[in-house]
Design an enzyme around this catalytic site. Sequence first.
Site, PDB file in Angstrom:
ATOM      1  CB  VAL A  87     -12.339  14.321  30.567  1.00 60.04           C
ATOM      2  CG1 VAL A  87     -11.056  14.524  31.337  1.00 60.04           C
ATOM      3  CG2 VAL A  87     -12.752  15.590  29.852  1.00 60.04           C
ATOM      4  CB  SER A  88     -15.767  10.006  29.381  1.00 58.07           C
ATOM      5  OG  SER A  88     -15.756   9.785  30.780  1.00 58.07           O
TER       6      SER A  88
END
Length: 546
Positions: free
Chosen positions: A11-12
């Site tokens: 996930v960013s």
Amino acid sequence: MELLTAIYVRVSTESQATEGTSLDTQQETCLKKAREMNINEQDIAIYREEGVTGEDLDRPELDRLRTDIRNNKINTLIITHPDRLSRDLYVKVSVCRELENREVNLIFHDVEYKNTPEGQLFFNLMSSIAQYELSQIRSRTVGGRKKAVRDHGKIMPMRVAPYGYDMINQQLVINESEAEYVKLIYQWYVYEFKTLKEIGEQLYLLGAMPKRAESRNWSASSIGRILSNEAFIGKYYYNKRATKKVKREEGGKSNKTASGKTKKTYTIRDKGDWILVNIPPIIDLGLFEIAQQQKKKNLTRKGRNVKQFYLLKGMMKCAHCGRKWESTTYSSKTKKGTTTYQIYRCANKYPRKYGEGIERCNIPTVRTDVLDEFVWNMIVQAIKNPENLKNNLNEDKSTEDLDKVLMTYKKQRLEKEKEKEKIKHMYRKGIISEEELDNDMNEVMKDISKFDFEIEKIEDKVSIIQRQSMSEDLMLEYARQYKDLLENDMLHDEKKREILDRMIDEIIISYNEENKQFNVSFYGYLNGFYNDTENNLVLELTPQEI
């Protein structure tokens, strides 16, 4: 050795990483895919990338995965979607080539991937589209931020607010305790002539805490930034710096900081791209500009260690050719032996470049002891009679009328900004066409540019008046500080140089060949003290003194 199946999830954003839902969902999806392929769970290695952008090839968990692949520990890699690997085509292709070279089977849950020419073409097309979408998202995000800054004066999130300010509701507001230290820094630097080291020591003794540090130790760079940051005169600029992440090359130095973040390089954009946001000022504009002049002096006059002391070193400029005057020592042989003496001369008297178009400056040299004494006597007169400066300068230093005009222009500019919003509203409602929108917006933007130009001109005038007024105050303060020292003859060479640095920006030297006289002009706080250019500014020399 039993080969493993790897699951990579990413996930960013930090919020997703903290909540864990996206990571857990991806992981469960990949595990389900592994069970469908009859892979035992104990033969699966999980690589979880939390809160890390997919644009970089250098990521902690991806690095660990690539190391295990190079060590032949992995034979299958399962990922939910190519975007989780990266939206960047270069990164995807780099990783996929490594997998192909190590014969690792790549499985995506959401899309079908085949290691065939057709499959690779489809994969690259999807990657190009994803990269385009990422660029579009970034462009819209940047555009939205600029609009919020330009139209509403909002301050975008930053790692830390400038010293002296706090970030509250997207606005910079003055931190009163820090602002007091900012004022002291300028006071010490301009009025007391303290060095950055001395200022840092004073701040430490007073218990002032730097914004980002965990200790009370101040660095010269931190103090220097405070002395040059226009935020303290109410001007905060957004979109001033362009950042670029440092990519690590194979076998090269690490591109990570001590905290594990990717290093960045910064460049300054063209000033036309900056967006000005007005914030509450802490420092008077005149005081700020005097500090900038002082910094410039310190930078240009900081010479190498030399054996001989020259009182006026780096301060003089030739009126005939524009070059700086330099100082040196001459030797001459007499019947009694070799005699050495110091002189000032134009740097162009003996130019270091030769050829067509290079002309020597023929202005004579001057003995340093003679010119030093002449200039120092001028300084002594100014210190002992500072009231003359007040008498000779224009007493009308009010900026009241200019302030009124400035306020009028700013109000008119604000009206044009509102007009701009009305035009956009009319276009969205279908009242005007796109062509009419462009024409009307162009006219409004021209008017705004005119107001910006006029506002900048008036602000420059106000700045000059404030600086002149403050120069008078500084002149009186310097006279008060040094009058006793002059009367008691307690000034050594370095102290004399300190006084000159405070009071003189530049000395212009010219020579009258017909009268055999040097003319000396002062610029700086002494400018205006001598408004009568009679003999007090003319230096008459004997042949032995030249």
